[in-house]
Each structure stands twice: as structure tokens, then as C-alpha cells.
Scaffold this motif. Structure first.
Motif, PDB file in Angstrom:
ATOM      1  N   VAL A 120      66.217  38.748  23.217  1.00  0.00           N
ATOM      2  CA  VAL A 120      65.967  38.655  24.665  1.00  0.00           C
ATOM      3  C   VAL A 120      67.260  39.007  25.398  1.00  0.00           C
ATOM      4  N   ARG A 121      67.114  39.570  26.734  1.00  0.00           N
ATOM      5  CA  ARG A 121      68.077  40.078  27.537  1.00  0.00           C
ATOM      6  C   ARG A 121      69.346  39.098  27.764  1.00  0.00           C
ATOM      7  N   VAL A 122      70.558  39.378  27.623  1.00  0.00           N
ATOM      8  CA  VAL A 122      71.382  38.203  27.727  1.00  0.00           C
ATOM      9  C   VAL A 122      71.524  37.681  29.168  1.00  0.00           C
ATOM     10  N   LYS A 123      70.944  38.098  30.095  1.00  0.00           N
ATOM     11  CA  LYS A 123      70.690  37.581  31.555  1.00  0.00           C
ATOM     12  C   LYS A 123      69.693  36.306  31.330  1.00  0.00           C
ATOM     13  N   ARG A 124      69.128  36.075  30.346  1.00  0.00           N
ATOM     14  CA  ARG A 124      67.961  35.079  30.607  1.00  0.00           C
ATOM     15  C   ARG A 124      68.682  33.867  29.500  1.00  0.00           C
ATOM     16  N   LEU A 125      70.058  34.200  29.125  1.00  0.00           N
ATOM     17  CA  LEU A 125      70.635  33.056  28.313  1.00  0.00           C
ATOM     18  C   LEU A 125      70.420  31.539  28.650  1.00  0.00           C
ATOM     19  N   THR A 126      70.711  31.511  30.113  1.00  0.00           N
ATOM     20  CA  THR A 126      70.538  30.162  30.691  1.00  0.00           C
ATOM     21  C   THR A 126      69.018  29.418  30.512  1.00  0.00           C
ATOM     22  N   GLU A 127      68.253  30.481  30.983  1.00  0.00           N
ATOM     23  CA  GLU A 127      66.699  30.120  30.891  1.00  0.00           C
ATOM     24  C   GLU A 127      66.191  29.707  29.359  1.00  0.00           C
ATOM     25  N   VAL A 128      66.856  30.266  28.430  1.00  0.00           N
ATOM     26  CA  VAL A 128      66.564  30.230  27.102  1.00  0.00           C
ATOM     27  C   VAL A 128      67.014  28.738  26.619  1.00  0.00           C
ATOM     28  N   ILE A 129      68.384  28.618  26.849  1.00  0.00           N
ATOM     29  CA  ILE A 129      68.930  27.319  26.196  1.00  0.00           C
ATOM     30  C   ILE A 129      68.399  25.993  26.883  1.00  0.00           C
ATOM     31  N   ALA A 133      65.178  25.811  28.102  1.00  0.00           N
ATOM     32  CA  ALA A 133      63.979  25.667  27.247  1.00  0.00           C
ATOM     33  C   ALA A 133      63.970  25.091  25.965  1.00  0.00           C
ATOM     34  N   LEU A 134      65.117  25.142  25.429  1.00  0.00           N
ATOM     35  CA  LEU A 134      65.611  24.553  24.171  1.00  0.00           C
ATOM     36  C   LEU A 134      66.143  23.218  24.368  1.00  0.00           C
ATOM     37  N   GLY A 135      66.427  22.664  25.530  1.00  0.00           N
ATOM     38  CA  GLY A 135      66.432  21.242  25.941  1.00  0.00           C
ATOM     39  C   GLY A 135      68.109  21.087  26.289  1.00  0.00           C
ATOM     40  N   ARG A 136      68.830  22.111  26.334  1.00  0.00           N
ATOM     41  CA  ARG A 136      70.133  21.911  27.071  1.00  0.00           C
ATOM     42  C   ARG A 136      70.070  22.166  28.576  1.00  0.00           C
ATOM     43  N   ASN A 137      71.343  21.640  29.143  1.00  0.00           N
ATOM     44  CA  ASN A 137      71.427  21.755  30.356  1.00  0.00           C
ATOM     45  C   ASN A 137      72.896  22.046  30.927  1.00  0.00           C
ATOM     46  N   PRO A 138      73.570  23.224  30.513  1.00  0.00           N
ATOM     47  CA  PRO A 138      74.822  23.324  30.838  1.00  0.00           C
ATOM     48  C   PRO A 138      74.846  23.611  32.618  1.00  0.00           C
ATOM     49  N   SER A 139      76.227  23.736  32.944  1.00  0.00           N
ATOM     50  CA  SER A 139      76.285  23.775  34.413  1.00  0.00           C
ATOM     51  C   SER A 139      76.059  25.612  34.521  1.00  0.00           C
ATOM     52  N   MET A 140      75.581  26.033  35.476  1.00  0.00           N
ATOM     53  CA  MET A 140      75.278  27.544  35.892  1.00  0.00           C
ATOM     54  C   MET A 140      76.919  28.200  35.748  1.00  0.00           C
ATOM     55  N   LYS A 141      77.978  27.382  35.978  1.00  0.00           N
ATOM     56  CA  LYS A 141      79.024  28.217  36.033  1.00  0.00           C
ATOM     57  C   LYS A 141      79.333  28.572  34.632  1.00  0.00           C
ATOM     58  N   ASP A 142      79.139  27.519  33.712  1.00  0.00           N
ATOM     59  CA  ASP A 142      79.463  27.417  32.426  1.00  0.00           C
ATOM     60  C   ASP A 142      78.571  28.797  31.726  1.00  0.00           C
ATOM     61  N   ALA A 143      77.207  28.807  32.151  1.00  0.00           N
ATOM     62  CA  ALA A 143      76.285  29.664  31.604  1.00  0.00           C
ATOM     63  C   ALA A 143      76.735  31.209  31.965  1.00  0.00           C
ATOM     64  N   GLU A 144      77.066  31.234  33.313  1.00  0.00           N
ATOM     65  CA  GLU A 144      77.431  32.522  33.922  1.00  0.00           C
ATOM     66  C   GLU A 144      78.567  33.099  33.435  1.00  0.00           C
ATOM     67  N   SER A 161      75.910  21.702  25.458  1.00  0.00           N
ATOM     68  CA  SER A 161      75.657  20.337  25.623  1.00  0.00           C
ATOM     69  C   SER A 161      75.952  19.369  26.912  1.00  0.00           C
ATOM     70  N   ALA A 162      76.394  20.077  27.663  1.00  0.00           N
ATOM     71  CA  ALA A 162      77.098  19.343  28.933  1.00  0.00           C
ATOM     72  C   ALA A 162      75.885  18.758  29.537  1.00  0.00           C
ATOM     73  N   ASN A 163      76.112  17.672  30.240  1.00  0.00           N
ATOM     74  CA  ASN A 163      75.129  17.264  31.286  1.00  0.00           C
ATOM     75  C   ASN A 163      73.564  16.536  30.715  1.00  0.00           C
ATOM     76  N   ASN A 164      73.795  16.405  29.431  1.00  0.00           N
ATOM     77  CA  ASN A 164      72.702  15.835  28.793  1.00  0.00           C
ATOM     78  C   ASN A 164      72.479  14.587  28.403  1.00  0.00           C
ATOM     79  N   ASP A 165      73.603  13.628  28.998  1.00  0.00           N
ATOM     80  CA  ASP A 165      73.418  12.202  28.734  1.00  0.00           C
ATOM     81  C   ASP A 165      72.476  11.505  29.597  1.00  0.00           C
ATOM     82  N   ARG A 166      71.877  10.716  29.113  1.00  0.00           N
ATOM     83  CA  ARG A 166      70.474   9.999  29.900  1.00  0.00           C
ATOM     84  C   ARG A 166      71.247   9.236  30.728  1.00  0.00           C
ATOM     85  N   ASP A 167      72.250   8.325  30.380  1.00  0.00           N
ATOM     86  CA  ASP A 167      72.804   7.211  31.094  1.00  0.00           C
ATOM     87  C   ASP A 167      73.616   7.835  32.173  1.00  0.00           C
TER      88      ASP A 167
END
Length: 161
Positions: free
Chosen positions: A37-46, A48-59, A88-94
């Protein structure tokens, strides 16, 4: 750190889990005959795989990859990236529940859509309009004017997170 390949990951994951990971990864391929996949799609892929990093970290990670000439990612690359702590950031339910409850209406577990939209667009790391709209759609259960906090958490993190 030594790079692990898919066979190393297979030892850690069941065949069913690997099949599911590959199915999700495949949805982001521009060409179904390619294994990347194109590297520009990294954020979308991760995401979709259940991770929710910050946009800044992903960029920043995308920029790092492009700097070294990496413009396409294989499933092995994605699996390696998923091992990096920033994914793994931002995935803590509480923590997420606590943050969302700050915007809830009175004493119920709902957030007014417009209040949510304003908060997500202006506080912290603001989300793009499309991202806010997607979150709103995820959080609307039966009542189309309020976001159900628990329903949104289940949609974002699953039942078992």
C-alpha cells in the motif's frame, strides 16, 4: 532491534488472525495484484487494524519513511510499525471515556452533536471536518441528535477493549 518478518509474527498470531490482518490490509491496496500500500495510507491502515495514534505522530512517521525513500509498505512493514509504541496511543477505553464525558449533556451518557463537532474541531489536535463527521456517524445509535458515548467507544475500540 531486529526486523521481524511475517513468519515471526505468525508464531505470535493464529492463522485466523493473520488472515484477518491480511484481509484488512488488502482493502487499502491500489492494485490487488501488488503486495503493498502507499505509505500515505499508513494512518488509514493502522486505524483499520484497531490503532488510534495521533495524526501528528502518524504524519511524522510517514515523513520519516518518505525521507528514507520508502513510499510503499508491505504487510510485514505494517506489522513492524504496529509494534512501535506511538501506534498504541489513545486506545485506553477509560481515558477515552473520561475525555468524552467532559462533553456529555447533563447527567446522561450522550453528547450533543454540535458540541462534539465544536470540541473535536477546536481542542487539542483538531480533527478535519471529514474525521469529525465520521466520528459522529460512528457514535449515533438510535437518537440522531446525540452521540451515545458507550456506543461510540464500542465502535472505536470494540467490545473487549
Amino acid at each position: 532491534m531486529a526486523r521481524q518478518n511475517r513468519s515471526d509474527y505468525d508464531d505470535e498470531q493464529s492463522a485466523d488472525e493473520m488472515y484477518e490482518l491480511n484481509e484488512i490490509f488488502s482493502k487499502f491496496k491500489d492494485d490487488p495484484h501488488e503486495d503493498c500500500v502507499r505509505v500515505k495510507r499508513l494512518t488509514e491502515v493502522i486505524q483499520a487494524l484497531g490503532r488510534n495514534p495521533s495524526m501528528k505522530d502518524a504524519e511524522e512517521r510517514i515523513d520519516e519513511l518518505e525521507t528514507i525513500g520508502k513510499y510503499e509498505l508491505t504487510l510485514d512493514d505494517i506489522l513492524q510499525i504496529l509494534r512501535e509504541p506511538w501506534t498504541s496511543a489513545n486506545n485506553d477505553r477509560d481515558d477515552l471515556r473520561h475525555a468524552l464525558e467532559r462533553f456529555k449533556h447533563e447527567h446522561d451518557d450522550y453528547i450533543d452533536v454540535e458540541r462534539f463537532r465544536q470540541a473535536m474541531s477546536t481542542l487539542g489536535e483538531p480533527l478535519a471536518k471529514r474525521e469529525v463527521d465520521d466520528l459522529i456517524r460512528l457514535g449515533l445509535a438510535n437518537d440522531q441528535k446525540k452521540i451515545d458515548i458507550e456506543y461510540l467507544l464500542v465502535q472505536l475500540l470494540g467490545d473487549n477493549a
